[in-house]
Design a protein around this motif. Structure first.
Motif: not given
Length: 86
Positions: A1-21
């Motif tokens: 769940a934590g990984i999906a949340q991190g990817v989801g927040v990155g996508l929501f914010l359009a921040d590819w650094l967060v998705v990559g992290y």
């Protein structure tokens, strides 16, 4: 769940650094942290952990909960008593 949340927040914010992290953290956990942790759990709990590990998928969510009393590594009920309900 934590990984999906991190990817989801990155996508929501359009921040590819967060998705990559988030994805890099998942890869690091999978290759570095998980193998020694699983060896330790197997040494501590033996066959009961092996049955759990075989019954619970690593990256895919389950649609049904895990019932340790009804699960063995062979996939058959661990209950041998005739009085126990199936």
């Amino acid at each position: 769940a934590g990984i999906a949340q991190g990817v989801g927040v990155g996508l929501f914010l359009a921040d590819w650094l967060v998705v990559g992290y988030a994805l890099a953290g998942a890869l690091l956990w999978h290759t570095v942290a998980r193998p020694p942790e699983e060896r330790d759990l197997l040494a501590r709990f033996g066959e009961s952990y092996r049955s759990y590990r075989d019954a619970v998928p690593l990256w895919r969510p389950r649609l049904r909960g895990y019932d340790g009393d009804r699960c063995t590594s062979s996939g058959h009920s661990a209950r041998k008593s005739e009085s126990s309900p199936e």
